[in-house]
Design a protein around this motif. Structure first.
Motif, short mmCIF file in Angstrom:
data_model
loop_
_atom_site.label_atom_id
_atom_site.label_comp_id
_atom_site.label_asym_id
_atom_site.label_seq_id
_atom_site.Cartn_x
_atom_site.Cartn_y
_atom_site.Cartn_z
N VAL A 201 0.83 -1.31 -0.25
CA VAL A 201 -0.02 -0.10 0.23
C VAL A 201 0.92 1.28 0.02
O VAL A 201 0.48 2.42 -0.17
N GLN A 202 2.26 1.27 -0.07
CA GLN A 202 2.99 2.46 0.46
C GLN A 202 4.39 1.53 -0.11
O GLN A 202 4.49 0.89 0.76
N THR A 203 5.32 2.54 -0.62
CA THR A 203 6.59 1.94 -1.10
C THR A 203 7.95 3.04 -0.64
O THR A 203 7.67 4.33 -1.04
N GLY A 204 8.73 3.38 -0.25
CA GLY A 204 10.07 3.93 0.24
C GLY A 204 10.56 3.64 -0.82
O GLY A 204 10.79 2.68 -2.00
N THR A 205 11.65 4.21 -0.35
CA THR A 205 13.26 3.85 -1.21
C THR A 205 13.49 2.54 -1.04
O THR A 205 13.84 1.71 -2.05
N THR A 206 13.77 1.69 -0.18
CA THR A 206 14.41 0.38 0.47
C THR A 206 13.30 0.02 1.15
O THR A 206 12.66 -1.31 1.45
N SER A 207 11.73 0.77 1.76
CA SER A 207 11.10 0.20 2.28
C SER A 207 9.55 -0.21 1.35
O SER A 207 9.23 0.51 0.71
N MET A 208 8.97 -1.35 2.16
CA MET A 208 7.17 -1.13 1.71
C MET A 208 6.71 -1.60 3.24
O MET A 208 6.91 -1.91 4.00
N GLN A 209 5.48 -0.41 2.65
CA GLN A 209 3.95 -1.32 3.49
C GLN A 209 3.13 -1.87 3.52
O GLN A 209 2.53 -1.76 1.85
N VAL A 210 2.94 -2.73 4.00
CA VAL A 210 1.58 -4.21 3.49
C VAL A 210 0.64 -4.03 4.52
O VAL A 210 0.92 -4.67 5.69
N LEU A 211 -0.30 -3.64 3.57
CA LEU A 211 -1.45 -4.18 4.55
C LEU A 211 -2.42 -5.45 4.35
O LEU A 211 -2.61 -6.39 3.89
N VAL A 212 -2.71 -5.95 5.92
CA VAL A 212 -2.83 -7.19 5.49
C VAL A 212 -3.95 -6.96 6.65
O VAL A 212 -4.44 -6.50 7.24
N GLN A 213 -4.93 -8.18 5.56
CA GLN A 213 -6.09 -8.26 6.19
C GLN A 213 -6.27 -9.62 6.33
O GLN A 213 -6.47 -10.19 5.89
N VAL A 214 -7.05 -10.19 7.72
CA VAL A 214 -7.08 -11.50 8.30
C VAL A 214 -8.91 -11.47 8.18
O VAL A 214 -9.82 -10.67 8.78
N SER A 215 -9.69 -12.15 7.92
CA SER A 215 -10.67 -12.77 7.47
C SER A 215 -11.19 -14.59 7.99
O SER A 215 -9.75 -14.54 7.94
N SER A 216 -12.33 -14.89 9.19
CA SER A 216 -12.54 -15.90 8.45
C SER A 216 -14.29 -16.87 8.57
O SER A 216 -15.22 -15.70 8.98
#
Length: 160
Positions: free
Chosen positions: A76-91
């Protein structure tokens, strides 16, 4: 190589995943979250990645043994060397019942090169209103995390 922005894991919650109350351990859910987020970050960057932080994880609904579990991770977002990852959990109960989100969070990863140094990642550009909202959400989560971390560092720097 085509970049994969999203990764999905699906499986059944097993008896070995639950605590004495019959619900999946929070620690087990956090392990699954880290695994699916890693798969997403590594798939996006093509590199080994390390978890930097996990932000605002809240358990809203329990996962019961026998329920199908779905984890969806996406960049959902990137920097130069970083990444933001959204995790959605459902059941949901395989025998019937609506799927419900049990929790979600943002995980920050940094990609590493062969020497273990931060490495550049491909940029991700939001395309939709949802993408722009999630990128802003990730930025807010990251800023809040950095702010409270600085508060903690400042407190212990000043403590006797």
């Amino acid at each position: 190589m085509a970049l994969r922005r999203q990764v999905e894991f699906r499986f059944l919650a097993e008896p070995t995943h639950v605590n004495f109350g019959g619900k999946v351990h929070g620690g087990m859910v956090m392990k699954w979250i880290d695994q699916v987020a890693y798969a997403c970050a590594a798939g996006w960057s093509g590199l080994y990645c390390v978890t930097v932080s996990v932000g605002t994880i809240r358990f809203r609904h329990p996962i019961l043994v026998g329920h199908q579990v779905e984890l969806v991770a996406r960049i959902v977002q990137t920097g130069t060397t970083s990444m933001q990852v959204l995790v959605q959990v459902s059941s949901f109960d395989s025998k019937g019942g609506a799927k419900q989100e049990t929790n979600h969070c943002i995980i920050s990863f940094v990609a590493l090169d062969a020497e273990g140094q931060p490495a550049a990642v491909p940029a991700w550009v939001p395309q939709t209103d949802e993408d722009r909202f999630l990128e802003a959400y990730a930025r807010k989560t990251k800023a809040f995390s950095q702010e409270v971390e600085q508060d903690m560092l400042d407190f212990y720097k000043e403590s006797p």
